[in-house]
Write a protein that holds these residues in place. Structure first.
Motif: not given
Length: 370
Positions: A39-67
């Motif tokens: 995930l690549i994201a930009r922050p919307l806010n940051a506080s001591g308890a939480s951080a919100d963000f919006t995702v600007v790019d993402g990638f997912s692939r099944i690689v079976r590294l542990g096969e």
């Protein structure tokens, strides 16, 4: 001359703007036993308890590294090649955006493999990504951070279940509150079961689920969590109606999509969905009777998960059979979101977070489903 000067000045402003945007973007990669997710994201806010963000790019692939890891104890050449190819795609996207803050973590497959550290060094040489191999406790911590927005204040304890490719983490979580406001969660105990969907599929195959294999997986699961449950007196909390359960993994999100009858996966409908244990068992029973080709034809299962779903369902059945809580809340989030939250709180100036109820989820875009 003035026109050229204006053009040069505009290009300079654009370059500085792009550099500023890159400084405010955060990239995270979670390399598991089965998949590589970014995930690549930009922050919307940051506080001591939480951080919100919006995702600007993402990638997912099944690689079976542990096969094949369960039999050999090593990452195979083919699995490493597939994984490095996927990581190179991630690195290319990160570099194209000139993203300043990057974290990459690897879990059970690299932990267990005798050549895990050697593989991490190869990743650095060939992709430029620094791969951090984290321990189960750290993995659980990040998963809890990522799933926090889905934990409600109605019950003061939670079981957080993360079914992975090579291991399965279960956390016992205290849910403190002040009125209707959720305070910082406390992970009281965590157990890492030394098996997941990939290792079980390697061991038992991909055909229809037999009664013998099903009982074997249930027995293993019960044996692993019995002492964990006893030392935390979880059964007493469950009997008093004080426990909620949250599940994160491809197994539970896929079951959620099947429950909704989705023809195409939609994260916005699955993330945060609650599903009854009875429904989980019914969907699992349907899958147990199907062969590999039939499972692959089910929307939202497909060929990528068709050979792993049976093991995930059996493992999930073993867990919910121990604790009759009645409902599971599905989380399409975890390590990546936890890492993003940590990084944003580390680098961003704290801002007042908007007032939110216990059911409010971090505002991830649709790309987070990737």
């Amino acid at each position: 001359m003035r026109y050229r000067w204006q053009q040069s000045r505009a290009r300079g402003r654009l370059r500085r703007h792009r550099q500023w945007v890159a400084q405010t973007e955060y990239a995270v990669i979670d390399l598991g036993t089965n998949s590589c997710r970014m995930l690549i994201a930009r922050p919307l806010n940051a506080s001591g308890a939480s951080a919100d963000f919006t995702v600007v790019d993402g990638f997912s692939r099944i690689v079976r590294l542990g096969e094949g890891l369960a039999h050999s104890g090593r990452l195979s050449r083919a699995a490493m090649a597939r994984t490095i190819e996927a990581l190179a795609v991630c690195a290319g996207r990160i570099n194209a955006r000139n993203t300043a803050h990057v974290r990459c973590v690897a879990t059970e497959a690299c932990r267990r493999a005798t050549n895990g550290e050697t593989f991490a060094e190869r990743v650095a040489r060939e992709t430029g990504l620094k791969l951090e191999i984290i321990q189960p406790e750290r993995e659980a911590e990040l998963t809890l951070t990522g799933c926090t927005p889905l934990i409600g204040v109605g019950r003061d304890r939670a079981i957080l279940l993360d079914i992975g490719g090579g291991s399965t983490e279960i956390q016992w979580v205290e849910v403190p509150r002040s009125g209707d406001r959720l305070l910082s969660l406390r992970s009281r105990d965590v157990i890492s079961l030394p098996f997941g969907v990939v290792t079980l599929a390697d061991e038992f195959g991909t055909g229809p689920m037999s009664d013998t294999v099903y009982r074997e997986i249930l027995g293993r699961t019960a044996g692993e969590i019995e002492r964990f449950s006893a030392r935390n007196e979880i059964q007493d909390y469950v009997a008093a109606g004080r426990v909620q359960m949250i599940g994160t993994s491809g197994t539970v999100t896929t079951l959620g999509a099947m429950h909704l009858g989705l023809q195409r996966y939609d994260r916005s409908r699955v993330d945060g969905l609650s599903i009854d244990f009875q429904r989980i068992r019914a969907l699992s029973a349907q899958l147990f009777e199907l062969d590999l080709d039939a499972r692959a034809k089910i929307p939202c299962v497909g060929p990528g998960r068709a050979d792993l779903m049976l093991m995930g369902c059996a493992l999930l059945s073993g867990v919910i059979g121990q604790w009759p809580i009645g409902q599971l809340r599905i989380a399409d989030r975890g390590i990546r979101e936890g890492l993003l939250g940590e990084m944003i709180r580390e680098f961003e100036p704290a801002q007042p977070a908007p007032r939110s109820g216990p059911e409010r989820a971090a505002p991830l875009s649709a790309l987070a489903a990737i």
